[in-house]
Design a protein around this motif. Sequence first.
Motif, PDB file in Angstrom:
ATOM      1  N   SER A   1      37.483  30.607  44.658  1.00  0.00           N
ATOM      2  CA  SER A   1      36.770  31.749  44.832  1.00  0.00           C
ATOM      3  C   SER A   1      34.947  31.866  45.188  1.00  0.00           C
ATOM      4  O   SER A   1      34.314  32.587  45.610  1.00  0.00           O
ATOM      5  CB  SER A   1      37.036  32.349  43.257  1.00  0.00           C
ATOM      6  OG  SER A   1      35.610  31.620  41.937  1.00  0.00           O
TER       7      SER A   1
ATOM      8  N   ASP B   1      43.761  40.696  40.278  1.00  0.00           N
ATOM      9  CA  ASP B   1      43.027  40.913  39.490  1.00  0.00           C
ATOM     10  C   ASP B   1      42.668  42.137  39.026  1.00  0.00           C
ATOM     11  O   ASP B   1      42.907  43.365  39.867  1.00  0.00           O
ATOM     12  CB  ASP B   1      41.912  40.515  40.633  1.00  0.00           C
ATOM     13  CG  ASP B   1      41.377  38.982  41.416  1.00  0.00           C
ATOM     14  OD1 ASP B   1      41.656  37.982  40.828  1.00  0.00           O
ATOM     15  OD2 ASP B   1      40.790  38.565  42.452  1.00  0.00           O
ATOM     16  N   ASN B   2      41.601  42.294  38.223  1.00  0.00           N
ATOM     17  CA  ASN B   2      41.317  43.768  37.386  1.00  0.00           C
ATOM     18  C   ASN B   2      42.042  44.944  37.427  1.00  0.00           C
ATOM     19  O   ASN B   2      42.497  45.622  37.258  1.00  0.00           O
ATOM     20  CB  ASN B   2      40.210  44.409  39.114  1.00  0.00           C
ATOM     21  CG  ASN B   2      38.714  43.278  38.930  1.00  0.00           C
ATOM     22  OD1 ASN B   2      38.188  43.424  37.954  1.00  0.00           O
ATOM     23  ND2 ASN B   2      38.668  43.052  40.070  1.00  0.00           N
TER      24      ASN B   2
ATOM     25  N   LYS C   1      38.387  36.330  48.949  1.00  0.00           N
ATOM     26  CA  LYS C   1      36.577  38.166  48.296  1.00  0.00           C
ATOM     27  C   LYS C   1      37.081  38.477  46.862  1.00  0.00           C
ATOM     28  O   LYS C   1      35.986  38.957  46.394  1.00  0.00           O
ATOM     29  CB  LYS C   1      36.736  39.399  49.452  1.00  0.00           C
ATOM     30  CG  LYS C   1      35.639  40.526  49.212  1.00  0.00           C
ATOM     31  CD  LYS C   1      35.247  40.934  50.555  1.00  0.00           C
ATOM     32  CE  LYS C   1      33.997  41.279  50.778  1.00  0.00           C
ATOM     33  NZ  LYS C   1      33.712  41.187  52.073  1.00  0.00           N
ATOM     34  N   SER C   2      38.249  38.818  47.133  1.00  0.00           N
ATOM     35  CA  SER C   2      38.875  39.533  45.414  1.00  0.00           C
ATOM     36  C   SER C   2      38.619  39.120  44.080  1.00  0.00           C
ATOM     37  O   SER C   2      38.184  39.573  43.321  1.00  0.00           O
ATOM     38  CB  SER C   2      40.372  40.280  45.073  1.00  0.00           C
ATOM     39  OG  SER C   2      40.888  40.329  44.668  1.00  0.00           O
ATOM     40  N   HIS C   3      38.688  37.554  44.326  1.00  0.00           N
ATOM     41  CA  HIS C   3      38.736  36.592  43.231  1.00  0.00           C
ATOM     42  C   HIS C   3      37.340  36.117  43.199  1.00  0.00           C
ATOM     43  O   HIS C   3      36.857  36.145  42.043  1.00  0.00           O
ATOM     44  CB  HIS C   3      39.066  34.856  43.864  1.00  0.00           C
ATOM     45  CG  HIS C   3      40.959  35.115  43.595  1.00  0.00           C
ATOM     46  ND1 HIS C   3      41.857  35.614  42.621  1.00  0.00           N
ATOM     47  CD2 HIS C   3      41.670  33.896  43.867  1.00  0.00           C
ATOM     48  CE1 HIS C   3      43.075  35.388  43.613  1.00  0.00           C
ATOM     49  NE2 HIS C   3      42.835  34.045  43.686  1.00  0.00           N
ATOM     50  N   GLN C   4      36.521  36.492  43.772  1.00  0.00           N
ATOM     51  CA  GLN C   4      35.486  36.180  44.107  1.00  0.00           C
ATOM     52  C   GLN C   4      34.452  37.056  43.022  1.00  0.00           C
ATOM     53  O   GLN C   4      33.346  37.382  42.345  1.00  0.00           O
ATOM     54  CB  GLN C   4      34.745  36.303  45.614  1.00  0.00           C
ATOM     55  CG  GLN C   4      32.996  35.493  45.350  1.00  0.00           C
ATOM     56  CD  GLN C   4      32.678  35.519  46.861  1.00  0.00           C
ATOM     57  OE1 GLN C   4      32.968  35.942  47.551  1.00  0.00           O
ATOM     58  NE2 GLN C   4      32.374  34.919  47.046  1.00  0.00           N
ATOM     59  N   LYS C   5      34.896  38.819  43.374  1.00  0.00           N
ATOM     60  CA  LYS C   5      34.260  39.799  42.520  1.00  0.00           C
ATOM     61  C   LYS C   5      34.889  39.712  40.712  1.00  0.00           C
ATOM     62  O   LYS C   5      33.976  40.129  39.953  1.00  0.00           O
ATOM     63  CB  LYS C   5      34.885  40.729  43.422  1.00  0.00           C
ATOM     64  CG  LYS C   5      33.903  41.293  44.804  1.00  0.00           C
ATOM     65  CD  LYS C   5      34.633  42.555  44.839  1.00  0.00           C
ATOM     66  CE  LYS C   5      34.025  43.072  46.605  1.00  0.00           C
ATOM     67  NZ  LYS C   5      34.584  43.818  47.260  1.00  0.00           N
ATOM     68  N   PHE C   6      36.225  39.471  40.680  1.00  0.00           N
ATOM     69  CA  PHE C   6      36.112  39.510  39.617  1.00  0.00           C
ATOM     70  C   PHE C   6      35.942  38.503  38.521  1.00  0.00           C
ATOM     71  O   PHE C   6      35.365  38.176  37.528  1.00  0.00           O
ATOM     72  CB  PHE C   6      38.024  38.887  39.722  1.00  0.00           C
ATOM     73  CG  PHE C   6      38.878  38.997  38.737  1.00  0.00           C
ATOM     74  CD1 PHE C   6      39.212  40.187  37.339  1.00  0.00           C
ATOM     75  CD2 PHE C   6      40.157  37.639  38.401  1.00  0.00           C
ATOM     76  CE1 PHE C   6      40.109  39.544  36.555  1.00  0.00           C
ATOM     77  CE2 PHE C   6      40.914  38.259  37.352  1.00  0.00           C
ATOM     78  CZ  PHE C   6      40.649  38.897  36.432  1.00  0.00           C
TER      79      PHE C   6
ATOM     80  N   LYS D   1      32.572  37.088  38.844  1.00  0.00           N
ATOM     81  CA  LYS D   1      31.468  37.415  38.766  1.00  0.00           C
ATOM     82  C   LYS D   1      32.044  38.251  37.976  1.00  0.00           C
ATOM     83  O   LYS D   1      30.647  38.312  36.650  1.00  0.00           O
ATOM     84  CB  LYS D   1      30.878  37.819  40.251  1.00  0.00           C
ATOM     85  CG  LYS D   1      29.842  38.524  40.072  1.00  0.00           C
ATOM     86  CD  LYS D   1      28.775  38.258  41.265  1.00  0.00           C
ATOM     87  CE  LYS D   1      27.277  38.660  41.076  1.00  0.00           C
ATOM     88  NZ  LYS D   1      26.711  38.862  42.192  1.00  0.00           N
ATOM     89  N   LYS D   2      32.630  39.772  38.403  1.00  0.00           N
ATOM     90  CA  LYS D   2      32.276  40.695  37.479  1.00  0.00           C
ATOM     91  C   LYS D   2      32.967  40.291  35.576  1.00  0.00           C
ATOM     92  O   LYS D   2      32.273  41.272  34.921  1.00  0.00           O
ATOM     93  CB  LYS D   2      33.157  41.730  37.420  1.00  0.00           C
ATOM     94  CG  LYS D   2      33.836  42.320  36.904  1.00  0.00           C
ATOM     95  CD  LYS D   2      34.586  43.984  37.605  1.00  0.00           C
ATOM     96  CE  LYS D   2      34.797  45.173  36.323  1.00  0.00           C
ATOM     97  NZ  LYS D   2      35.359  45.864  37.025  1.00  0.00           N
TER      98      LYS D   2
END
Length: 152
Positions: A17, A41-42, A76-81, A83-84
Motif C-alpha cells: 500500500s 476495498d471499502n 492507491k485504493s489500498h493506501q486510502k483503505f 489510512k481510512k
Amino acid sequence: MSLKTGDIVPNFTAKDSHGEVFESQSVLGRKPLVIYFYPKDNTPGCTTEACSFRDQYEDFKDLGAEVIGISSDSVKSHQKFAKKHQLPFILLSDQDKRIRHIFGVRDTLFGLVPGRVTYVIDRNGVVILIFDSMNAAKHIPKALETIKELVL
C-alpha cells in the motif's frame, strides 16, 4: 495450480500500500503468517474483515505472526483503505491476479466476485489451514485459533 494443506508456499512479489515491492521471502519461512484474500476495498464485508484483523492484530503479533491482506485493488485504493481504517498490517495489490492464481483462490457468484479465503502458514512456509468462506467475520477467530495451536 492450487495450494493445499501441507504445501510449501512459493515465493511471490507484489506492491504494498506504500507502492514498495514486497517480497514474500522476507517473511515466508521466518514466522507464522496469515494471508487473507478478500474481494474489494471499502465494501461492507471486506471492511468488517480488515477492521477485525486490525482489532486483533496485536494478538497475532504477540504470537509472532504477521497478517497480510491481498486483493486486486490498486496500490492507491489500498493506501486510502489502510489510512481510512488505520490498518497496521501489509496490504498487497494483486491487480493481475497472479498471487490469487498461485494460491488457487477461485471467484464466487458465477465468477463475478473474487473469493474470500484465509491461509495460515507455519514458520516453515507450510500451509496448515485454508479457510474458504464468504462470511468475513468467521476468518479472524479461525486464523487466531490456528496460530495459537501452532505456537503454544
